[in-house]
Scaffold this active site. Structure first.
Site, PDB file in Angstrom:
ATOM      1  N   ASP A 171       0.883  -1.152  -0.093  1.00  0.00           N
ATOM      2  CA  ASP A 171       0.043   0.233   0.064  1.00  0.00           C
ATOM      3  C   ASP A 171       0.916   1.220   0.042  1.00  0.00           C
ATOM      4  OD1 ASP A 171      -2.032   1.764   0.268  1.00  0.00           O
ATOM      5  OD2 ASP A 171      -2.379   1.422   2.272  1.00  0.00           O
TER       6      ASP A 171
ATOM      7  N   ASP B 129      -2.120   5.905  -5.162  1.00  0.00           N
ATOM      8  CA  ASP B 129      -2.600   4.818  -4.030  1.00  0.00           C
ATOM      9  C   ASP B 129      -2.715   3.355  -4.514  1.00  0.00           C
ATOM     10  OD1 ASP B 129      -2.846   3.722  -1.434  1.00  0.00           O
ATOM     11  OD2 ASP B 129      -4.682   4.873  -1.224  1.00  0.00           O
TER      12      ASP B 129
END
Length: 437
Positions: free
Chosen positions: A115, A321
């Site tokens: 992430d 992201d």
């Protein structure tokens, strides 16, 4: 801050009911070569130092030695230029991508989501009953590891969809062929408001400004001489394209063969000290013939077109992201952009069945325009078959609204554009059109 759009996975599983195809996860590593002796040195080392010998080489032999030395020079440069490894990522319905790590001694195996929108690395405790409800299948046992130590410190985490409570620990972490000693990470005691999570944990690839100054996974890979540069890249492929290359996280740099040779790398400066965030110039819907364009522009765009109709972006901050499934726009920008679809003859509205998803009444993908984003001076195009999910009667827009003043380019964008993250100052993010083999 970022959204984990788990709803996307649920939606896909309803519309396209089928099993997840697990790919074989072969760990692959590009090993470092040993620095070789020069050919002349190798010849001399075979001779006794007390013996004086003279010899004359032919022109062909001299050329051969020259070529061998050039090869050794090249290999030496490879040795010191990059230490690169990559791990394969499992694609779960184009919504989540997971790769393997190992923790502790003896090793315990976990499948985690990498992430870029957060910085902590965490796995779940076997006492975390809410983690089981969220979908976690494998749990970490600190007492069973000879290298695990608790730090007697706890923390609460807030994600876009999900809350967690955890305690700090120090543990050895293996990723690809790299072993990180004493990685500060979290072990979860509680995980709520998160459903359909397909992994065992999360590995944060953000900055230490989001981890209270504790070194991140990338920080430790660099300081412990596992990688030569604080860089990594993410290559994502489409679940629905048969015979495609496997998605992968590349540590230490990028692999140019994953980019389209007809495109060039384009780099943007990171403009935020917490997130992988860059400047957005405009977002647009554009007809496939290029004659009709409806845009929302930044106040001071780097790239500027004379549009038939345009408005001002409320936010020009775009976060890259990998922990977000979709493209997410600040809700006021999202609302106006969806209204622009009316100019293309398409009516859209908030889905009654799926909260946060926009539903459109046109089921023919060919009737939709391209979605276009300009980032620090370059246009990036996403065709409708990539930003829409269509059934027999409706299409769902995989561009979602967000209630915070920021926009997010998640996995949907990264699948189209192989992304290179450079953490060393000046921080930059590079993009190139993805090769889908």
């Amino acid at each position: 801050m970022h959204i984990k759009v788990i709803l996307f996975a649920i939606l896909i599983s309803i519309i396209f009911s089928r099993k997840i195809r697990l790919r074989k996860s072969n760990l692959m590593h590009i090993p470092l070569i040993q620095k070789g002796q020069r050919v002349q040195d190798a010849i001399k080392s075979t001779l006794d130092s007390d013996i004086k010998i003279s010899f004359k080489l032919s022109s062909e032999e001299q050329e051969f030695i020259k070529n061998q030395n050039l090869l050794l020079d090249h290999l030496d440069r490879l040795q010191y230029a990059f230490q690169i490894a990559y791990i394969p990522l499992r694609n779960s319905y184009n919504a989540q991508y997971f790769g393997q790590i190992e923790l502790g001694q003896p090793e315990q195996h976990f499948e985690v989501l990498f992430d870029t929108g957060s910085s902590y690395t965490w796995v779940a405790s076997s006492d975390c009953h809410t983690c089981k409800k969220a979908g976690v299948k494998h749990f970490f046992d600190c007492e069973a590891s000879n290298s695990c130590n608790y730090l007697n410190k706890k923390i609460k985490l807030q994600y876009g969809t999900g809350k967690a409570e955890a305690q700090f620990m120090i543990e050895n972490l293996k990723i690809a062929s790299f072993l990180i000693q004493n990685q500060t990470m979290l072990i979860l005691d509680e995980l709520t408001e998160l459903k359909k999570f397909e992994g065992d944990g999360l590995a944060g690839l953000g900055f230490d400004t989001l981890s209270d100054g504790y070194p991140t996974l990338i920080d430790n890979l660099f300081t412990q001489n596992q990688i030569e540069k604080k860089e990594f890249s993410i290559y994502l492929t489409d679940e629905y394209i048969k015979q495609n290359s496997q998605s992968k996280l590349i540590l230490g740099g990028k692999l140019d063969n994953l980019g389209d040779h007809n495109d060039q790398w384009h780099y943007c400066d990171v403009i935020n000290n917490k997130y992988w965030a860059i400047q957005g110039d405009h977002v647009s819907f554009v007809s496939k013939d290029g004659k009709k364009r409806r845009s929302l522009k930044s106040i001071q765009p780097i790239h500027n077109n004379q549009d038939e109709k345009s408005d001002i972006l409320f936010t020009s901050l775009f976060v890259i992201d990998s922990g977000t499934s979709l493209i997410v726009l600040y809700e006021k920008d999202h609302q106006r952009l969806v209204e622009y679809l009316k100019d293309f003859g398409i009516e859209c509205y908030d889905s009654i069945q799926y909260q946060g998803i926009t539903e459109c009444d046109q089921a023919n993908i060919d009737e939709y325009p391209n979605f276009e984003i300009s980032l620090c001076g370059k246009l990036f195009t996403i065709p409708p078959e990539k930003y829409l999910l269509c059934s027999f009667f409706q299409c769902y827009l995989m561009i979602a609204p967000f209630d915070q003043r920021v926009s997010i380019l998640g996995d949907l964008f990264i699948r189209e554009y192989y992304t290179h993250f450079i953490q060393e100052s000046p921080r930059k993010i590079g993009f190139i059109k993805t090769v889908q083999n």
